[in-house]
Design a protein around this motif. Structure first.
Motif, PDB file in Angstrom:
ATOM      1  N   TYR A 154      -2.559  -4.502  -5.597  1.00 31.47           N
ATOM      2  CA  TYR A 154      -3.350  -5.133  -4.539  1.00 31.47           C
ATOM      3  C   TYR A 154      -2.958  -6.604  -4.371  1.00 31.47           C
ATOM      4  N   ILE A 155      -2.861  -7.338  -5.480  1.00 30.80           N
ATOM      5  CA  ILE A 155      -2.530  -8.759  -5.414  1.00 30.80           C
ATOM      6  C   ILE A 155      -1.133  -8.969  -4.816  1.00 30.80           C
ATOM      7  N   VAL A 156      -0.186  -8.152  -5.224  1.00 32.72           N
ATOM      8  CA  VAL A 156       1.171  -8.255  -4.682  1.00 32.72           C
ATOM      9  C   VAL A 156       1.164  -8.022  -3.172  1.00 32.72           C
ATOM     10  N   LEU A 157       0.421  -7.010  -2.732  1.00 33.87           N
ATOM     11  CA  LEU A 157       0.341  -6.728  -1.295  1.00 33.87           C
ATOM     12  C   LEU A 157      -0.286  -7.883  -0.523  1.00 33.87           C
ATOM     13  N   ALA A 181       5.894  -2.345   1.636  1.00 33.17           N
ATOM     14  CA  ALA A 181       4.443  -2.483   1.784  1.00 33.17           C
ATOM     15  C   ALA A 181       3.777  -1.115   1.921  1.00 33.17           C
ATOM     16  N   LEU A 182       4.402  -0.233   2.697  1.00 34.11           N
ATOM     17  CA  LEU A 182       3.832   1.105   2.858  1.00 34.11           C
ATOM     18  C   LEU A 182       3.913   1.895   1.551  1.00 34.11           C
ATOM     19  N   SER A 183       4.982   1.716   0.805  1.00 33.68           N
ATOM     20  CA  SER A 183       5.114   2.398  -0.487  1.00 33.68           C
ATOM     21  C   SER A 183       4.037   1.934  -1.453  1.00 33.68           C
ATOM     22  N   LEU A 184       3.785   0.627  -1.472  1.00 33.02           N
ATOM     23  CA  LEU A 184       2.748   0.095  -2.348  1.00 33.02           C
ATOM     24  C   LEU A 184       1.355   0.524  -1.878  1.00 33.02           C
ATOM     25  N   SER A 185       1.165   0.660  -0.580  1.00 33.31           N
ATOM     26  CA  SER A 185      -0.114   1.171  -0.057  1.00 33.31           C
ATOM     27  C   SER A 185      -0.331   2.609  -0.526  1.00 33.31           C
ATOM     28  N   GLY A 186       0.739   3.399  -0.474  1.00 34.39           N
ATOM     29  CA  GLY A 186       0.652   4.773  -0.972  1.00 34.39           C
ATOM     30  C   GLY A 186       0.377   4.805  -2.466  1.00 34.39           C
ATOM     31  N   LEU A 187       1.017   3.897  -3.216  1.00 31.87           N
ATOM     32  CA  LEU A 187       0.766   3.813  -4.657  1.00 31.87           C
ATOM     33  C   LEU A 187      -0.690   3.478  -4.927  1.00 31.87           C
ATOM     34  N   PHE A 190     -16.511  -2.969  -1.092  1.00 31.33           N
ATOM     35  CA  PHE A 190     -15.325  -2.226  -0.653  1.00 31.33           C
ATOM     36  C   PHE A 190     -14.829  -2.761   0.678  1.00 31.33           C
ATOM     37  N   ALA A 191     -15.756  -2.994   1.604  1.00 31.18           N
ATOM     38  CA  ALA A 191     -15.370  -3.506   2.924  1.00 31.18           C
ATOM     39  C   ALA A 191     -14.689  -4.868   2.793  1.00 31.18           C
ATOM     40  N   ALA A 192     -15.200  -5.713   1.894  1.00 30.18           N
ATOM     41  CA  ALA A 192     -14.621  -7.039   1.726  1.00 30.18           C
ATOM     42  C   ALA A 192     -13.222  -6.969   1.131  1.00 30.18           C
ATOM     43  N   VAL A 193     -13.060  -6.174   0.067  1.00 27.36           N
ATOM     44  CA  VAL A 193     -11.797  -6.142  -0.663  1.00 27.36           C
ATOM     45  C   VAL A 193     -10.718  -5.366   0.079  1.00 27.36           C
ATOM     46  N   PHE A 194     -11.084  -4.224   0.659  1.00 29.60           N
ATOM     47  CA  PHE A 194     -10.074  -3.345   1.242  1.00 29.60           C
ATOM     48  C   PHE A 194      -9.985  -3.420   2.771  1.00 29.60           C
ATOM     49  N   MET A 195     -10.873  -4.192   3.391  1.00 24.37           N
ATOM     50  CA  MET A 195     -10.826  -4.284   4.842  1.00 24.37           C
ATOM     51  C   MET A 195     -10.762  -5.734   5.325  1.00 24.37           C
ATOM     52  N   TRP A 202      -2.961  -4.016   8.643  1.00 23.49           N
ATOM     53  CA  TRP A 202      -3.991  -3.494   7.725  1.00 23.49           C
ATOM     54  C   TRP A 202      -4.288  -2.030   8.023  1.00 23.49           C
ATOM     55  N   MET A 203      -4.462  -1.697   9.290  1.00 17.97           N
ATOM     56  CA  MET A 203      -4.840  -0.333   9.659  1.00 17.97           C
ATOM     57  C   MET A 203      -3.792   0.672   9.183  1.00 17.97           C
ATOM     58  N   ILE A 204      -2.528   0.372   9.365  1.00 16.81           N
ATOM     59  CA  ILE A 204      -1.472   1.299   8.949  1.00 16.81           C
ATOM     60  C   ILE A 204      -1.477   1.457   7.430  1.00 16.81           C
ATOM     61  N   GLY A 205      -1.539   0.340   6.708  1.00 16.17           N
ATOM     62  CA  GLY A 205      -1.561   0.414   5.252  1.00 16.17           C
ATOM     63  C   GLY A 205      -2.810   1.103   4.728  1.00 16.17           C
ATOM     64  N   PHE A 206      -3.943   0.835   5.365  1.00 18.57           N
ATOM     65  CA  PHE A 206      -5.218   1.436   4.952  1.00 18.57           C
ATOM     66  C   PHE A 206      -5.182   2.945   5.144  1.00 18.57           C
ATOM     67  N   LEU A 207      -4.621   3.400   6.255  1.00 18.49           N
ATOM     68  CA  LEU A 207      -4.524   4.837   6.499  1.00 18.49           C
ATOM     69  C   LEU A 207      -3.592   5.512   5.505  1.00 18.49           C
ATOM     70  N   VAL A 208      -2.478   4.872   5.187  1.00 15.49           N
ATOM     71  CA  VAL A 208      -1.567   5.433   4.184  1.00 15.49           C
ATOM     72  C   VAL A 208      -2.283   5.566   2.849  1.00 15.49           C
ATOM     73  N   MET A 209      -2.987   4.517   2.448  1.00 13.42           N
ATOM     74  CA  MET A 209      -3.702   4.514   1.173  1.00 13.42           C
ATOM     75  C   MET A 209      -4.785   5.586   1.117  1.00 13.42           C
ATOM     76  N   THR A 210      -5.653   5.600   2.108  1.00 13.48           N
ATOM     77  CA  THR A 210      -6.800   6.501   2.064  1.00 13.48           C
ATOM     78  C   THR A 210      -6.409   7.959   2.287  1.00 13.48           C
TER      79      THR A 210
END
Length: 356
Positions: A53-56, A66-72, A211-216, A228-236
């Motif tokens: 998270y910090i790296v991202l 970035a997308l790979s780390l979101s998936g991780l 959760f909203a504060a940290v991840f959104m 954010w939206m693209i990375g968030f969708l990959v993650m979730t």
């Protein structure tokens, strides 16, 4: 609605199992909780998620990285759920109650609700596994038919093709809709929700806001809405799929049963432990990598029989359970590989989509 009752039988398969498993821990002089092994695993997973998270947030990088780390991050969220939250929620993470509580509350930080999970999973699902209109895990609305007792719609004929996408939406559905539906309706499926204390209400809302504060909010401020939206969708979506498929392989496969209570007596045919064996399946138990990642939930039979025993002990008590099943002539359902379990799940969905 009245919940089903399980008969008391003699000799009791469950009593024999408990006696033998208790004897194992006494002879081995081991605690039933996770100890240093699960604590060290938890620290590794939390550190990995925090670092990613910090790296991202702080490092400029190519989009594909970035997308790979979101998936991780999505995979780490699922793995923390399996290994930390799940054991903590069952009181098997540590011998200390406050540590179990903290482990269970990791779900709140990740967008869910430990209170709702306890009611839905520990209280209802574990007691009434695969029982239609009671086990809320079988309720996917009109989108999926997960039991032969549910109505069949035309769309279900192809559910074995589109379920992959629906599973990807589980995490999003869970944190943004399902928890709130239970909170405001005061129900889980057809059963009333346990009354929430002030502390439960505060925990629910603080968790959602955190959760909203940290991840959104923070990622949107740092990277902008679209990124954010693209990375968030990959993650979730990756997290949602992993969470879904692991739990579905445990109960909705071709060999598991979906028994109903007697309409007159309200009783199930089998004692509780036998019911668990008939409605639950293991998969890939010889894979140490899968066992480590999914928190022993590939040993789902042992988990359902002994939910307050940490998953690190499942390979050992697996042998005890199998021996007792052979003696009592109780079928033990197991798929040797992950691929065979997935194939059985797909076949099950396909058959439900065809049958009336």
């Amino acid at each position: 609605m009245a919940t089903p009752k399980f008969p008391h039988v003699t000799p009791s398969f469950h009593a024999v199992l408990k006696q033998r498993v208790n004897k194992y821990f006494e002879e081995q002089k081991k605690s039933t909780t996770g100890g240093w092994r699960i604590l060290s695993k938890g620290m590794i997973l939390v550190a990995a998620l925090t670092t990613t998270y910090i790296v991202l947030m702080l490092v400029q990088m190519p989009v594909w990285v970035a997308l790979s780390l979101s998936g991780l991050m999505g995979l780490l969220i699922a793995t923390i759920g399996f290994n930390i939250m799940h054991d903590g929620g069952h009181g098997s993470f540590s011998k200390y109650a406050f540590v179990n509580k903290l482990a269970a509350l990791t779900l709140n930080i990740l967008g869910g609700s430990a209170f709702m999970w306890n009611q839905k999973h520990n209280v209802i699902h574990h007691a009434y596994t695969n029982v239609h209109d009671v086990d809320d895990d079988l309720d996917a609305g009109i989108f999926l038919r997960l039991s032969k007792h549910q109505p069949k719609l035309g769309i279900h004929k192809v559910q074995h093709f589109y379920f992959w996408f629906l599973y990807c939406l589980l995490y999003l559905f869970w944190i943004f809709y399902s928890d709130f539906g239970k909170y405001f309706s005061r129900q889980i499926g057809s059963l009333p929700l346990k009354k929430m204390s002030l502390k439960d209400h505060l925990s629910f809302w603080i968790g959602k806001l955190l959760f909203a504060a940290v991840f959104m909010i923070i990622p949107i401020y740092v990277h902008g809405f679209l990124s954010w939206m693209i990375g968030f969708l990959v993650m979730t979506m990756l997290s949602g799929f992993v969470l879904s498929i692991v739990f579905q392989l445990a109960h909705t496969v071709q060999d598991t049963a979906f028994p109903l209570a007697n309409e007159v007596t309200g009783k199930m045919d089998d004692e509780w432990a036998v019911h668990q064996l008939k409605t639950t399946a293991n998969f890939a138990t010889r894979s140490r990598v899968i066992s480590w990642l999914v928190g022993g939930l590939n040993f789902q039979v042992e988990h359902h029989l002994f939910p307050r025993i940490s998953h690190i002990h499942y390979p050992a008590i697996n042998k005890i359970v199998k021996e007792a099943c052979a003696e009592f002539n109780v079928t033990y359902i197991e798929y040797r590989t992950l691929g065979k379990a997935v194939a059985s799940h797909v076949g099950y969905l396909r058959s439900l989509g065809q049958m009336v």
